[in-house]
Design an enzyme around this catalytic site. Structure first.
Site, PDB file in Angstrom:
ATOM      1  N   CYS A 252      57.293  44.446  47.931  1.00 56.86           N
ATOM      2  CA  CYS A 252      56.532  45.830  48.202  1.00 56.86           C
ATOM      3  C   CYS A 252      56.667  46.438  49.583  1.00 56.86           C
ATOM      4  CB  CYS A 252      55.809  45.869  48.782  1.00 56.86           C
ATOM      5  SG  CYS A 252      53.969  46.877  49.626  1.00 56.86           S
ATOM      6  N   CYS A 253      57.646  47.748  48.969  1.00 56.66           N
ATOM      7  CA  CYS A 253      58.375  48.732  50.374  1.00 56.66           C
ATOM      8  C   CYS A 253      57.572  49.373  49.992  1.00 56.66           C
ATOM      9  CB  CYS A 253      60.075  48.686  49.543  1.00 56.66           C
ATOM     10  SG  CYS A 253      60.425  49.124  48.369  1.00 56.66           S
ATOM     11  N   ALA A 254      58.653  50.879  50.929  1.00 55.20           N
ATOM     12  CA  ALA A 254      58.094  52.255  50.956  1.00 55.20           C
ATOM     13  C   ALA A 254      57.509  52.522  49.022  1.00 55.20           C
ATOM     14  CB  ALA A 254      58.618  53.159  51.102  1.00 55.20           C
TER      15      ALA A 254
END
Lengths: 100, 892
Positions: A6-8
């Site tokens: 998960c990232c931005a």
């Protein structure tokens, strides 16, 4: 094994996904690895065995850990250096260690 | 008395109104008429008597005072106060009087002994005695000005015929013609180039010459030539001169003149200053002694400059402190003059004879005829000490009282050293401290620097001087010096303390007083707390381009300045119709503007321009290098290097090298061995001691990739060299840190040795290494993975872009966030290029509503990226980027 990243916006991690998949193939590991944005996590977390966060969304760690704990899924932040250098091998190993 | 002189004297005695014939005079003197007649005619030819044609011819003395034997001439006056010059003065007189038009002569002597001045005296004398007309010219020419350009020199000397060469638009007189009927003074005649010599010799021998370009007409001029040189007359050029010059006058150096004359010279110069300032000047006897004894290698010229400087300093004080007298005392003297006081004891007896022991003070009057007298003045001798006391009182009031001393010694010293520097400027300080103590402190500092392997700053020197002076006063007044933390200091700074003990012993010996042990504690603090900055104001060299033809130089400089976005380089065009002298004027003007102590680089194309460098160097006194070829790449390279602050030599070598090595350069780079892209520089005095130790320490305590990072030890003994080495490293790779006790370059991050040794700086260093290494590796991996853009380029652009955002927002991303942000934005651009749909930001509208300002700012900073990569970054994308900054500080 299913690993959720998960990232931005799920954007930068997708590169890491490629690298991790390569590393998994080399290891002869059958793994499903995919990346989503932070907001999407709740829709995907149920399919995951491990949830890894990009260092830039470290601030979501507490929140995500809560989500993970209720489902028995380990959650942690990827090492910045490994992340920055797209070191798929290291991150894969990190995920495996978390699962143990 | 010779017959000739007897006849002359008789005429003089008779007075100018009494006209006599040869036979009358012969009868009166009992001499033969024929002899008297011949002598009278000779006297007339020499211009010493007047003649009235008729039958019989009458002779009479000249009008007025302008006779050699009647009045005192300028040279006679000079001889009175300058006994060592008497023979030289006689020689000069003989040279002037020698029939028919005087004799050429050569003046020898060291720099500054007064050769030009003496030549002027010769002219004055010739006018005084009527040998030359009152308005007879005295033309000065310095051969060195044109030494590299014989053509220009010859045209200057002998003039030019119209059309002799391009630009010679009219006939022009040379200096020889301008000096006709007078004296031509050639200074630095040893610089007369070979081409000029022959023509000049012909003129000296026969008095004939031609203007440049003239073939048939021979011109004549009656000129007495006086030459001067500092060179050894045995040198080859001068030998050929010597054959033609019967009269050689060697002027003695200041030392050879002796103290008595030096005294009168000194007072004369002071008097000139008094005249210039229009007021009386008092000079303390000590100051006079210093001027008589100090080492003054450049003779009277230097003495004059030093006196002028001194008077300027005293005058400034006079004006600012509204004193009623202009008083020159030892404190006003330049440092090197002050040192003369140390030599006074060697000449004690002689000095006492010359200036007496009873005077405290000498006074010169502003009148031209003014005399100087010794005079007692009561109020001046103590003023130094009064001032010191006042200063000390001030300092005590500013926090140096004994009670306060007991609180925080380190704090006290830090403020003391820094405060002293801020409150009292350097000049002030030198004025209030006893020269003896300054000297002592210099010795101590030398000793301590050697022992501690570190360079102490000027502020420590002044701080120490003030401190020692204070301590001395306190002890003299029976006050105690206590240092309550001495044990603490001794344990914490063993090495410095040991050195301080030695220094205390030196002070004790010098001031003949016992110092308490606490004093060593104080000195230790001076050595410890000096965080000296070695960086000086870095001066850059000027770049000036001059070429023939209109617009050539300007065009090259325009291109350069535009490419480098600067106004650094300057241009002067030399259209063919313009005279190179007027261009020289322009060049000098520009050189004054842009030249600095670091120097000036001149790029020229050909001809007389090649000689400009030397002229500018002489006129302005800055180093000048000339590059005798010029093209746009030359100018760009020169300007670029100059702006980076390279030294004149470096730039010169590099620019000259362009044309020679341009082709070889490329293959060379390929074989260059791999150099790690990052470096940490450790610097110490030897480059081998602590720097090497630090290197090992850092290597063992830090995590890093030695393909990417290397530690480089640097030697500091020669500061300039250290700086230039550092600059060189800086060009080749990125310097992460400098570890040193001195700030070598303010642009670089810096840690002191202590911080590294006690581990405080390690975390910081490690983090920077991590970031830089991650950054370098990111470059590689991005290169492999990004499809649409070049990994290295985009990363650098993104880094710059994020950097600007951080700056604008004053919100600096922490390491994790920063790496994430770099990667995110790189990927974003790559995906946009590839046409991949943006991810939607949930609750975008309300988010934007809350963060309007942040949005517009980040949007704005993203513009360069959008432009360069031709992508449109959506609102949603911007929102994600905004999050990096919003959550930067809310880290888990």
């Amino acid at each position: 094994m299913n690993i959720l990243l998960c990232c931005a916006a799920g954007m930068s991690t997708s590169l890491l996904v490629q690298k991790m998949e390569e590393a998994a193939r080399e290891k002869g590991l059958d793994a499903k690895i995919w990346a989503v944005s932070a907001d999407e996590v709740k829709n995907h977390i149920d399919q995951a065995a491990v949830l890894l966060l990009g260092p830039q969304v470290r601030y979501k760690l507490t929140e995500m850990k809560k989500e993970g704990a209720s489902r028995g899924i380990p959650v942690d932040v990827i090492s910045t250096v490994d992340y920055g250098t797209l070191n798929g091998k290291n991150v894969l190993e990190f995920a495996l260690r978390l699962k143990q | 008395m010779k017959r000739l002189d007897l006849i002359f004297q008789t005429l003089i005695d008779a007075g100018p109104d009494k006209k006599v014939s040869a036979s009358e005079l012969a009868e009166r003197l009992g001499l033969s008429r024929a002899n008297v007649s011949s002598d009278l005619n000779r006297l007339w030819k020499e211009g010493r008597v007047e003649k009235e044609e008729g039958r019989p011819t009458l002779f009479f003395a000249k009008q007025g005072n302008d006779s050699l034997y009647l009045a005192e001439t300028s040279l006679d006056r000079l001889a009175k106060t300058n006994k060592s010059l008497i023979t030289r003065i006689e020689q000069a007189k003989a040279a002037v009087l020698y029939p028919p038009r005087g004799m050429h002569c050569l003046i020898l002597g060291e720099t500054g002994v007064g050769k030009s001045w003496f030549a002027g005296m010769i002219h004055e004398f010739a006018v005084d005695i009527g040998r030359l007309d009152k308005h007879a010219p005295f033309v000065i020419f310095n051969c060195a000005d044109y030494a590299n350009n014989p053509q220009l020199l010859i045209s200057q000397l002998f003039g030019v015929k119209k059309g002799a060469y391009t630009g010679a638009e009219m006939d022009r007189k040379g200096l020889v013609e301008k000096a006709d009927g007078g004296i031509l003074f050639l200074d630095e005649v040893h610089r007369l180039p070979a081409e000029g010599q022959e023509i000049f010799f012909t003129f000296m021998d026969k008095g004939i010459f031609r203007r440049v370009g003239e073939t048939e007409m021979e011109r004549t001029a009656h000129v007495q030539i006086v030459m001067a040189t500092t060179e050894n007359p045995e040198s080859s050029l001068l030998k050929t001169f010597m054959r033609r010059i019967p009269m050689v006058i060697k002027l003695p150096s200041l030392v050879e003149r002796g103290l008595e004359e030096r005294f009168s010279i000194t007072m004369e110069i002071f008097q000139e200053e008094a005249f210039r300032l229009g007021r009386e000047i008092q000079i303390s006897a000590n100051a006079v002694q210093a001027f008589l004894c100090y080492h003054c290698p450049n003779n009277i010229g230097q003495l004059k400059t030093d006196i002028q400087l001194t008077c300027a300093s005293a005058y400034a004080e006079f004006i600012s402190l509204k004193k009623n007298q202009l008083h020159v005392s030892v404190q006003d003297l330049p440092h090197h003059v002050k040192q003369g006081l140390l030599l006074v004891k060697d000449h004690k007896q002689e000095l006492d004879e010359i200036i007496g022991t009873e005077h405290n003070c000498f006074v010169v009057q502003p009148s031209k005829e003014g005399i100087w007298i010794g005079r007692e003045t009561g109020d001046t001798t103590d003023s130094v000490y009064e001032k010191i006391e006042q200063k000390i009182y001030e300092l005590q009031n500013l926090g140096v009282s004994e009670e306060e001393l007991e609180f925080d010694i380190e704090n006290y010293f830090t403020t003391f050293i820094k405060g002293v520097h801020q409150r009292v400027n350097k000049g002030d300080m030198a004025r209030i401290i006893d020269p003896f103590i300054i000297h002592l402190v210099e010795e101590i500092v030398r000793f301590a620097e050697a022992k501690l392997e570190k360079i102490l700053s000027q502020k420590v020197i002044f701080g120490l001087a003030l401190h020692i002076q204070t301590s001395k006063e306190r002890l003299a007044q029976g006050k105690q010096i206590v240092n309550p933390q001495i044990n603490h200091v001794r344990i914490k700074y063993k090495k410095e303390f040991a050195v301080a003990l030695e220094c205390v012993r030196m002070i004790e010996e010098a001031i003949l007083m016992d110092l308490p042990i606490g004093e060593a504690g104080y000195l230790t603090m001076f050595f410890v707390l000096d965080d000296v900055s070695m960086e000086e104001e870095r001066e850059t060299i000027g770049v000036l381009v001059i070429t023939h033809g209109s617009g050539g130089a300007t065009a090259m400089v325009d291109v350069t300045n535009r490419l480098l976005v600067t106004q650094y380089a300057r241009a002067i065009d030399l259209p063919l119709e313009e005279d190179s002298m007027s261009v020289l004027e322009k060049a000098l003007k520009v050189a004054r503007e842009i030249g600095s102590k670091a120097g000036l680089l001149l790029l020229v194309d050909m001809g007389s321009l090649l000689g400009f460098g030397e002229i500018i160097e002489r006129e302005i006194g800055i180093p000048v290098k000339v590059i005798p070829m010029v093209s746009t790449p030359h100018v760009i390279e020169a300007t670029r290097k100059a702006m980076l602050g390279h030294s004149l030599e470096d730039v010169y070598r590099d620019v000259v090298g362009i044309s020679l090595y341009q082709r070889e350069e490329q293959p060379k780079e390929q074989v260059q061995k791999h150099v790690p892209a990052l470096t940490i520089v450790a610097a110490c005095l030897s480059g081998e001691g602590s720097a090497l130790f630090l290197k090992k320490l850092l290597e063992s305590r830090l995590r890093y990739d030695d393909n990417l990072l290397e530690f480089v030890p640097l030697q500091l003994i020669d500061k300039a060299q250290a700086r230039s080495q550092l600059r060189k490293i800086k060009e080749e790779r990125k310097i992460l840190f400098v570890v040193s006790n001195y700030i070598l370059d303010r642009e670089l991050r810096h840690h002191s040795m202590d911080d590294v040794l006690n581990g405080e700086a390690m975390a910081d260093i490690q983090q920077v290494i991590d970031l830089e290494e991650a950054y370098l590796k990111m470059q590689e991996s991005l290169g492999e993975h990004l499809q649409m853009v070049e990994g290295q380029d985009i990363l650098a652009d993104v880094r710059m872009c994020v950097g600007r955002m951080e700056e604008r927002l004053n919100n600096y991303l922490v390491f994790d966030t920063r790496i994430g942000a770099y990667l995110h934005i790189c990927c974003l651009v790559d995906r946009l290029k590839a046409g991949v749909q943006s991810v939607a930001y949930i609750q975008k509208e309300s988010f934007l509503q809350e963060n309007r300002k942040l949005y517009s700012l980040i949007r704005h900073e993203l513009l360069p990226l959008e432009e360069k990569y031709e992508v449109a970054i959506s609102e949603d994308d911007v929102c994600f980027i905004m999050n990096f900054f919003i959550h930067n500080k809310t880290l888990a």
